[in-house]
Structure formats: structure tokens, C-alpha cells
Motif scaffolding. Structure first.
Motif, PDB file in Angstrom:
ATOM      1  N   PHE A 188     -21.077  68.081 101.926  1.00 51.74           N
ATOM      2  CA  PHE A 188     -22.414  68.490 101.507  1.00 51.74           C
ATOM      3  C   PHE A 188     -23.337  68.276 102.694  1.00 51.74           C
ATOM      4  O   PHE A 188     -23.281  67.239 103.349  1.00 51.74           O
ATOM      5  N   LYS A 189     -24.187  69.254 102.978  1.00 45.27           N
ATOM      6  CA  LYS A 189     -25.146  69.084 104.058  1.00 45.27           C
ATOM      7  C   LYS A 189     -26.541  69.447 103.578  1.00 45.27           C
ATOM      8  O   LYS A 189     -26.750  70.469 102.951  1.00 45.27           O
ATOM      9  N   ALA A 190     -27.488  68.566 103.885  1.00 41.83           N
ATOM     10  CA  ALA A 190     -28.902  68.810 103.608  1.00 41.83           C
ATOM     11  C   ALA A 190     -29.627  68.923 104.940  1.00 41.83           C
ATOM     12  O   ALA A 190     -29.356  68.158 105.870  1.00 41.83           O
ATOM     13  N   LYS A 218     -21.134  76.702  98.093  1.00 40.12           N
ATOM     14  CA  LYS A 218     -22.331  76.855  97.269  1.00 40.12           C
ATOM     15  C   LYS A 218     -23.552  76.573  98.136  1.00 40.12           C
ATOM     16  O   LYS A 218     -23.493  75.775  99.080  1.00 40.12           O
ATOM     17  N   VAL A 219     -24.679  77.198  97.804  1.00 44.01           N
ATOM     18  CA  VAL A 219     -25.919  76.947  98.533  1.00 44.01           C
ATOM     19  C   VAL A 219     -27.082  76.803  97.555  1.00 44.01           C
ATOM     20  O   VAL A 219     -27.053  77.370  96.464  1.00 44.01           O
ATOM     21  N   ASP A 220     -28.075  76.035  97.964  1.00 47.44           N
ATOM     22  CA  ASP A 220     -29.344  75.932  97.256  1.00 47.44           C
ATOM     23  C   ASP A 220     -30.434  76.133  98.303  1.00 47.44           C
ATOM     24  O   ASP A 220     -30.868  75.177  98.950  1.00 47.44           O
ATOM     25  N   ASN A 224     -32.482  73.503 100.638  1.00 50.23           N
ATOM     26  CA  ASN A 224     -31.739  73.473 101.906  1.00 50.23           C
ATOM     27  C   ASN A 224     -30.477  72.629 101.808  1.00 50.23           C
ATOM     28  O   ASN A 224     -30.181  71.796 102.672  1.00 50.23           O
ATOM     29  N   TRP A 225     -29.708  72.860 100.735  1.00 49.46           N
ATOM     30  CA  TRP A 225     -28.450  72.170 100.487  1.00 49.46           C
ATOM     31  C   TRP A 225     -27.309  73.172 100.513  1.00 49.46           C
ATOM     32  O   TRP A 225     -27.475  74.334 100.110  1.00 49.46           O
ATOM     33  N   MET A 226     -26.148  72.721 100.973  1.00 47.13           N
ATOM     34  CA  MET A 226     -24.955  73.566 100.879  1.00 47.13           C
ATOM     35  C   MET A 226     -23.703  72.714 100.849  1.00 47.13           C
ATOM     36  O   MET A 226     -23.676  71.577 101.331  1.00 47.13           O
ATOM     37  N   LEU A 227     -22.657  73.294 100.249  1.00 49.14           N
ATOM     38  CA  LEU A 227     -21.333  72.684 100.208  1.00 49.14           C
ATOM     39  C   LEU A 227     -20.404  73.487 101.102  1.00 49.14           C
ATOM     40  O   LEU A 227     -20.383  74.718 101.043  1.00 49.14           O
TER      41      LEU A 227
END
Length: 364
Positions: A188-190, A218-220, A224-227
Motif C-alpha cells: 500500500f502506498k500513500a 486498487k486506487v483511491d 492518493n492511496w493505491m495497492l
């Protein structure tokens, strides 16, 4: 080992501020006849990945599952980090108590060198919210929100979690967590909300060049989050030196292709570093040298004058360079081997054999 200001070396002891969940107090433990901050010997160079080591030490020594919020302060022979606890489990043999501001005043503090540091922490702890300038992952409660999102997204992707969500690294510009799953590790990266959004850009680049960019799971975009899947579970490995030339050629070809859609990258928030912008920057640079004149690493007046002259010379070359009509392309200011991976069967081009699978440019 004493702290080296120039090399940013770690100190001999890493102390951990473990705050009370509901009031301005933190945990102290008894060592011999003294009450001290929880800590452990530390003799490595500081890096973003040090956070994982600190979390491990706090769990193994004190039975607390915790993550590091921030590197709070450093002294002549110590480092202080602020943590957040995420479990109720504790080593019951631990002799510990909560230490609040009244106790701080009553006892005269925990040591002359740390008292001012702890005074500042108590001031921060009494604030209703963390300062606006602090990154989201340095705020209490953020880890739980991120963990809840991760669990929901993994469940919807039919990826079973096999262990705890673990903090891998964090810094001023991003935070990375690791999750073991039935299909291998997932990261997971923010990122900060600055433009261009790393999450949005990564997704667009992966769709544009799927053979060279590993797509997010997945992204948000709003947060600004993604897997991302661990590249090792996809059959990749760190880029070997024998493939450096191939990676450079691949990267250059992507840059040339990107010149066909410059407007798209600008719409996504990519900063314009064209010749006109460089020329304007150089003309105004002499009025913006204030930050170079004070603080750690400040330049001498003669050094600033030399730098201004160099920047002015660069700016003066821009009109001449513009005559060559060099097309605008994407640029990557972090293009290095650590951010590139290759298939385990990757072959060196000098052998005359082509790559069995393409090189990929990673994100985490």
C-alpha cells in the motif's frame, strides 16, 4: 555512536514516545532505579525503512503492536520517535506507567538534554489537531483508516490476508505498508496530494504502457492511496547491471512516445519545465536565494553569487536551444536502477539475444 550532523547517522539509543490514547501523557518504563522512555540500542544509518525496525523492536521488547508516526527529535547521542499503538496486548512483566505534564514538572523531567524536547511534545499533544503541515500518515488514527480501506479492497479482490498490516517505510513524501496475502505480498502506498497525483499518473501510465508499467490493484485518487502487487511475486527481480543499457533504451523510447501527447500530461498536473519556464526562472533566481542563506547547509555569499551566475548562463542558452525544436517529453527525476525491475530471465543485449520479457518501471 554519536550523531553526525553531516552524515545523518543514527544515535546510540533510539527512544520511543508512546502516547496515551486519550490524554497528554506517554509511557515510561523502569530500568534499574530509573524511569526512562522505552528504547533500544541503535547504530545504523537513519533511513525511511528504519520505521519497520523500530516497530519490530517495540513489539519484541514490550509486546506492543505499534507504528512510527514521526521522527520527533534527535540529540547528541539519542534519537526520539513518536509512535502510535494499535493493540491492547502488552508484556505484563513490563514495569511501566503513564507520564503526564504534572509529573514532568514534579520530577524535574527525564534528563537535562531531553526536557526541552519533552516540553515541546506536551505542547503539541494538547492541540486539538495535528499541525496542517504534518503529512497524513504522521497523524494519530491515519493508520487505522488506511488499514480499514486495505482490508475492504483486498476482500473485494478475493485476496486473503495472511498476517498483520506492517509499516515498511515512511518519509516526508509518502508512506508504504506491506500486507501478506494468499497471492504474495501486497504493498500500500500513500502520497501527498501535490500535483501531479502519483496515484492517477501511475494508473494512466500503466494503461498507456501496460508492458512496462506495473498496474495498481486498487486506487483511491481522492486520498492518493493505491495497492500494488509485490513485483517479486510477478516474476521480476531488481534490475541487474547487465540490463542497464536495455533499461535506458526502453526508458528513452517511452519518453519519445510521450512527446505525442504533451497536453495530456500537463492536464494531469505534470509541471512544465520547458525552455520558456527555465529562462523565466533564471531571470528571477537572484531574488529567490533567501532559503540558501540561512539554516543547515547555508551557502557563503560568494557561493550564492557563483550559483546565480551559473543559473543565468543556463537561462541565456534557452533561446539558442529552442532553435533546435527539441520536442517536449515526460521527465522522471527519480530514474535509477532501484526503481526498475526485470524478468528473472532477462538477458543482456550485449549477448545478441533479445529480452525474454520487458523491463518494468516500479512505483513502491
Amino acid at each position: 555512536m554519536a550523531f553526525d550532523e553531516n552524515m545523518d547517522q543514527a544515535t546510540s539509543t533510539c527512544y520511543c514516545l508512546i502516547p496515551h490514547p486519550n490524554r497528554a501523557a506517554f509511557m515510561i518504563v523502569k530500568e534499574g532505579e530509573k524511569w526512562v522512555l522505552p528504547g533500544f540500542p541503535y547504530s545504523k544509518s537513519w533511513s525511511e525503512k528504519t520505521y519497520a525496525e523500530i516497530s519490530y523492536q517495540i513489539f519484541s521488547r514490550y509486546g506492543l503492536r505499534a507504528t512510527v508516526l514521526r521522527r520527533f527529535q534527535r540529540g547528541s547521542d539519542f534519537l526520539i520517535c513518536e509512535l502510535e499503538v494499535h493493540s491492547q496486548s502488552v508484556n505484563f512483566s513490563l514495569d511501566a506507567r503513564w507520564y503526564d505534564y504534572d509529573k514532568h514538572l514534579e520530577t524535574g523531567g527525564l534528563g537535562a538534554e531531553t526536557n526541552q524536547i519533552l516540553d515541546r511534545w506536551f505542547i503539541d499533544a494538547k492541540l486539538a489537531e495535528a499541525p496542517e503541515a504534518r503529512p497524513p500518515w504522521e497523524r494519530p488514527g491515519w493508520f487505522k483508516h488506511a488499514s480499514d480501506w486495505i482490508k475492504t479492497e483486498l476482500d473485494s479482490s478475493d485476496m486473503n490476508r495472511l498476517g498483520e498490516i506492517r509499516q515498511v517505510k515512511a518519509g516526508a513524501f509518502g508512506c508504504v505498508l506491506s500486507i501478506p496475502t494468499s497471492t504474495g505480498n501486497v504493498f500500500f502506498k500513500a502520497s501527498l496530494g501535490e500535483q501531479p497525483s502519483e496515484v492517477v499518473l501511475t494508473e494512466v501510465l500503466a494503461k498507456r504502457w501496460p508492458e512496462h508499467i506495473i498496474p495498481p490493484i486498487k486506487v483511491d485518487p481522492l486520498r492518493n492511496w493505491m495497492l500494488m502487487q509485490d513485483y517479486r511475486t510477478l516474476g521480476y527481480k531488481p534490475l541487474p547491471k547487465s540490463a542497464y543499457a536495455d533499461a535506458s533504451r526502453t526508458f528513452a523510447s517511452l519518453l519519445l512516445e510521450s512527446s505525442r501527447s504533451v497536453s495530456q500530461w500537463k492536464q494531469l498536473g505534470c509541471m512544465d519545465y520547458g525552455l520558456e519556464q527555465i529562462e523565466t526562472f533564471s531571470q528571477n533566481f537572484s531574488d529567490r536565494t533567501g532559503p540558501l542563506e540561512s539554516g543547515i547547509g547555508a551557502l557563503e555569499k560568494s557561493e550564492i553569487e557563483l550559483l546565480v551566475n551559473i543559473v543565468n548562463e543556463w537561462g541565456a542558452l534557452c533561446p539558442s536551444l529552442a532553435k533546435f525544436s527539441i520536442p517536449e517529453t515526460l521527465g522522471n527525476l527519480d530514474f535509477r536502477a532501484a526503481n526498475i525491475v526485470a524478468k528473472k530471465t532477462c538477458l543482456c543485449s550485449s549477448t545478441g539475444k533479445s529480452l525474454s520479457s520487458p523491463i518494468r518501471f516500479s512505483v513502491c
